[in-house]
Design a protein around this motif. Structure first.
Motif, mmCIF file in Angstrom:
data_model
loop_
_atom_site.group_PDB
_atom_site.id
_atom_site.type_symbol
_atom_site.label_atom_id
_atom_site.label_comp_id
_atom_site.label_asym_id
_atom_site.label_seq_id
_atom_site.Cartn_x
_atom_site.Cartn_y
_atom_site.Cartn_z
ATOM 1 N N LEU A 19 21.053 8.019 32.292
ATOM 2 C CA LEU A 19 20.622 8.406 30.954
ATOM 3 C C LEU A 19 19.610 9.545 31.036
ATOM 4 N N LEU A 20 18.649 9.422 31.969
ATOM 5 C CA LEU A 20 17.623 10.456 32.107
ATOM 6 C C LEU A 20 18.230 11.778 32.560
ATOM 7 N N ILE A 21 19.208 11.698 33.482
ATOM 8 C CA ILE A 21 19.860 12.928 33.936
ATOM 9 C C ILE A 21 20.588 13.593 32.764
ATOM 10 N N MET A 22 21.221 12.781 31.920
ATOM 11 C CA MET A 22 21.911 13.320 30.749
ATOM 12 C C MET A 22 20.927 14.058 29.844
ATOM 13 N N ILE A 23 19.759 13.449 29.635
ATOM 14 C CA ILE A 23 18.747 14.096 28.785
ATOM 15 C C ILE A 23 18.341 15.439 29.389
ATOM 16 N N LEU A 24 18.108 15.443 30.714
ATOM 17 C CA LEU A 24 17.736 16.695 31.385
ATOM 18 C C LEU A 24 18.847 17.732 31.206
ATOM 19 N N LEU A 25 20.092 17.288 31.401
ATOM 20 C CA LEU A 25 21.233 18.204 31.308
ATOM 21 C C LEU A 25 21.315 18.826 29.917
ATOM 22 N N VAL A 26 21.180 17.993 28.891
ATOM 23 C CA VAL A 26 21.260 18.500 27.514
ATOM 24 C C VAL A 26 20.141 19.525 27.269
ATOM 25 N N ILE A 27 18.931 19.204 27.730
ATOM 26 C CA ILE A 27 17.817 20.135 27.522
ATOM 27 C C ILE A 27 18.044 21.436 28.293
ATOM 28 N N GLU A 28 18.572 21.303 29.527
ATOM 29 C CA GLU A 28 18.827 22.513 30.323
ATOM 30 C C GLU A 28 19.871 23.398 29.642
ATOM 31 N N ILE A 29 20.952 22.780 29.139
ATOM 32 C CA ILE A 29 22.001 23.563 28.487
ATOM 33 C C ILE A 29 21.453 24.230 27.223
ATOM 34 N N ALA A 30 20.653 23.470 26.468
ATOM 35 C CA ALA A 30 20.070 24.032 25.245
ATOM 36 C C ALA A 30 19.170 25.222 25.576
ATOM 37 N N GLN A 31 18.391 25.096 26.656
ATOM 38 C CA GLN A 31 17.499 26.197 27.054
ATOM 39 C C GLN A 31 18.314 27.421 27.470
ATOM 40 N N TYR A 32 19.395 27.160 28.195
ATOM 41 C CA TYR A 32 20.225 28.248 28.701
ATOM 42 C C TYR A 32 20.898 28.994 27.553
ATOM 43 N N LEU A 33 21.478 28.222 26.605
ATOM 44 C CA LEU A 33 22.204 28.852 25.511
ATOM 45 C C LEU A 33 21.273 29.537 24.512
ATOM 46 N N SER A 34 20.117 28.909 24.262
ATOM 47 C CA SER A 34 19.209 29.501 23.268
ATOM 48 C C SER A 34 18.296 30.552 23.894
ATOM 49 N N LYS A 35 18.340 30.651 25.235
ATOM 50 C CA LYS A 35 17.462 31.578 25.977
ATOM 51 C C LYS A 35 15.989 31.337 25.631
ATOM 52 N N LYS A 36 15.682 30.103 25.304
ATOM 53 C CA LYS A 36 14.304 29.786 24.936
ATOM 54 C C LYS A 36 13.870 28.562 25.735
ATOM 55 N N PRO A 37 12.752 28.641 26.457
ATOM 56 C CA PRO A 37 12.326 27.461 27.214
ATOM 57 C C PRO A 37 11.869 26.348 26.289
ATOM 58 N N VAL A 38 11.951 25.131 26.782
ATOM 59 C CA VAL A 38 11.696 23.962 25.941
ATOM 60 C C VAL A 38 10.263 23.934 25.415
ATOM 61 N N TRP A 39 9.293 24.389 26.246
ATOM 62 C CA TRP A 39 7.893 24.354 25.785
ATOM 63 C C TRP A 39 7.682 25.323 24.618
ATOM 64 N N GLU A 40 8.431 26.431 24.637
ATOM 65 C CA GLU A 40 8.306 27.380 23.534
ATOM 66 C C GLU A 40 8.907 26.772 22.264
ATOM 67 N N PHE A 41 10.020 26.082 22.467
ATOM 68 C CA PHE A 41 10.676 25.428 21.338
ATOM 69 C C PHE A 41 9.732 24.401 20.686
ATOM 70 N N ILE A 42 9.142 23.546 21.532
ATOM 71 C CA ILE A 42 8.229 22.523 21.013
ATOM 72 C C ILE A 42 7.048 23.182 20.303
ATOM 73 N N HIS A 43 6.544 24.237 20.937
ATOM 74 C CA HIS A 43 5.353 24.875 20.393
ATOM 75 C C HIS A 43 5.597 25.521 19.034
ATOM 76 N N ARG A 44 6.852 25.927 18.793
ATOM 77 C CA ARG A 44 7.134 26.639 17.535
ATOM 78 C C ARG A 44 7.535 25.734 16.379
ATOM 79 N N THR A 45 7.726 24.446 16.674
ATOM 80 C CA THR A 45 8.104 23.558 15.579
ATOM 81 C C THR A 45 6.871 23.245 14.730
ATOM 82 N N PRO A 46 7.084 22.804 13.487
ATOM 83 C CA PRO A 46 5.945 22.486 12.612
ATOM 84 C C PRO A 46 5.074 21.385 13.222
ATOM 85 N N LEU A 47 3.836 21.360 12.762
ATOM 86 C CA LEU A 47 2.803 20.513 13.358
ATOM 87 C C LEU A 47 3.219 19.057 13.638
#
Lengths: 81, 486
Positions: free
Chosen positions: B425-453
């Protein structure tokens, strides 16, 4: 022709792409075919085209095309006429 | 050392005083804390670090001051030789002597050379490369010799990247120590989120997988082919999670200090070829090899650039890379394998050079290239991880002949009923996040940081909570990183 125009000819010849327009900040990221090997071919073609020769010390400090242009100009100025 | 509470507290102390001090003293504080950090591992390490710093500092100044090019070259060579000889003594003496003993054994000799007890200053492989790059850059005038010994010492010893890189260049890192940085809440939050993500990859993924992978690789003969294949695949994930986590943590820490370190990863497992892989994996090492070994070798051979010379140069570079990773035949074979992959790719490119089409390849072709590249890289990791060359060949043979079916060894500890399910399950979560980062060209920390408070805080809490709940804190030492062994 300016050094930049002549260098443009060399780039187009080496990378076989007539749409290339060199600019000072250009690096290998900007040209698909520019890898470590075409890098050596490129430098050799530049040497031949301008009839100059580089030392390995000089080619290790070429962060972008602008640095290459400066190096060519320096070499041309040093060349005995 | 890096993913531990102690280190995090050490970092917070460093951070607090850093911003309380006036600009002109901050470098000194970072230098003191870097030596305190390194000295806390062992005081004798700091003696090696300081000696190497002092010698390279002096030689670089001599190179710059000297007008005669031959003398410049002499000092350069001296600097390179001294650096690599020092590295060699600490890293390769044991390997060299035991190889000699092996040969003596085969010749039937009765006497052996006794192996001296040599300690290993952790991080020396990394800071040696950084020192050599500095001397080279001063020689080629890509960087100026730093007149200030203290600031130069900080460039070599800067604690976030001292042990495992990123391998920085003087022209990039040194000027940043004197930048006027004021405390910025944004920097703090961005950095902390990135550190949190690093802790997640390290403690939740890498260290959990380490248990399973270690079971298989410590005694491969106890496992059947399918389990060895799975362990190999999991190792690919482990080493990525481990090393990239480390980079996220230290780049995040430096970010909070207002210092930008070079990125070391760019979605390596989405590489479409072995050459592409090396542009995405351990980027600062790849750049080092390219700039200081590969390009000069190619340049020297430019008038006679045959397929053979091309192949030889790639193999030489990757032989060096293998040896640099570790003093063992497994690493040498790993290096040669990667060199071989690239030599073949280059030879194919050479043939296809004039036919290269400019259109973007179809998605299924890209997916196919990514899978093949991942397969080749994973295959090579077997040598990287195996305890010996014999073990590696045994694992490969077992997997490819689908053998050892009767072996009863289990990768999973069934005293904890859900271990396997949790890991997948944890590997799946990592995989989904990695694919999302790759496709959106945006690292996950930037994504989190830009969401509303509210959403941001919720995600941060989930991240922290899952590190605490799912993080692995047993058996293996969670503070050790794979790359710290090099």
């Amino acid at each position: 022709m300016s050094v930049k125009d002549e260098l443009n000819l060399v780039f187009r010849e080496v990378f076989k792409d007539d749409s290339i327009e060199v600019f000072r900040e250009m690096t290998e990221i900007d040209i698909d075919m520019w890898d470590s090997f075409s890098h050596a071919t490129l430098l050799m073609s530049v040497e031949d085209h301008f009839d100059i020769s580089f030392a390995s010390r000089e080619i290790m400090n070429l962060p972008n095309v602008g640095a290459l242009m400066d190096l060519i100009e320096r070499k041309l100025a040093e060349k005995p006429r | 050392m890096i993913a531990s509470l102690h280190f995090f507290l050490f970092f917070l102390l460093t951070l607090g005083v850093y911003y309380a001090l006036p600009h002109r003293w901050r470098w000194l504080w970072l230098l003191i804390m870097s030596y305190v950090f390194y000295g806390s591992l062992s005081v004798k390490y700091t003696v090696v670090l300081f000696t190497m710093t002092l010698i390279s500092y002096g030689l670089a100044r001599l190179i710059e001051a000297q007008q005669d090019i031959e003398k410049k070259k002499l000092y350069l060579r001296l600097g390179i030789i001294l650096s690599f000889v020092t590295l060699g003594i600490f890293k390769y003496t044991g390997f060299f002597l035991s190889s000699v003993n092996d040969v003596l054994d085969r010749l039937g000799a009765n006497s052996h050379i006794p192996l001296p007890d040599i300690w290993f200053p952790i991080g020396i492989s990394f800071f040696t490369l950084q020192i050599v790059s500095y001397i080279m850059d001063v020689y080629t005038e890509a960087a100026e010799a730093e007149p200030h010994l203290g600031k130069y010492a900080l460039y070599v010893a800067f604690f976030p990247q001292l042990l495992i890189g990123p391998i920085e260049r003087a022209s990039h890192l040194l000027p940043q120590f004197t930048n006027k940085v004021t405390f910025d809440y944004q920097l703090l939050v961005e950095g902390l989120i990135r550190i949190g993500w690093g802790f997640w990859k390290k403690l939740v993924i890498a260290d959990r997988l380490a248990i399973v992978v270690d079971r298989a690789f410590s005694d491969p003969s106890a496992f059947s082919a399918d389990k060895l294949a799975l362990a190999t695949l999991l190792y690919s994930i482990q080493i990525y999670a481990d090393f990239s986590a480390y980079c996220d943590i230290v780049i995040g820490m430096a970010h909070i200090l207002g210092i930008k370190l070079t990125e070391n990863f760019n979605h390596p497992y989405f590489a479409t070829s072995p050459i592409d892989f090396w542009r995405r994996w351990h980027i600062t090492l790849g750049n080092w090899l390219r700039d200081y070994i590969f390009r000069p070798l190619n340049f020297a051979a430019r008038r006679n650039f045959t397929l053979w010379i091309q192949t030889r140069n790639v193999l030489l570079v990757f032989l060096f890379s293998g040896l640099w990773h570790g003093a063992a035949w497994t690493f040498i074979i790993w290096g040669i394998l990667h060199g071989g992959y690239q030599a073949v790719e280059l030879a194919l490119q050479r043939r296809a050079r004039n036919k290269k089409s400019k259109s973007k390849p179809a998605w299924w072709k890209t997916a196919f290239s990514i899978s093949v590249t991942f397969g080749l890289v994973t295959f090579a990791w077997i040598f990287f991880r195996a305890e010996s060359v014999n073990d590696a060949f045994y694992i490969i043979k077992t997997i490819f002949t689908w053998g050892n079916a009767s072996a009863g060894g289990s990768l999973w500890d069934f005293t904890s009923a859900f271990e396997r399910q949790v890991v997948f399950l944890l590997i799946m979560i990592l995989l989904v996040i990695e694919i999302a980062q790759y496709l959106s060209k945006k690292p996950v920390w930037e994504f989190i940081h830009r969401t509303p408070l509210t959403a941001r805080w919720t995600m941060c809490l989930i991240l922290i909570y899952s590190v605490i709940v799912f993080g692995y804190y047993g058996e293996v030492d969670p503070t050790a990183f794979i790359y710290a062994g090099f």
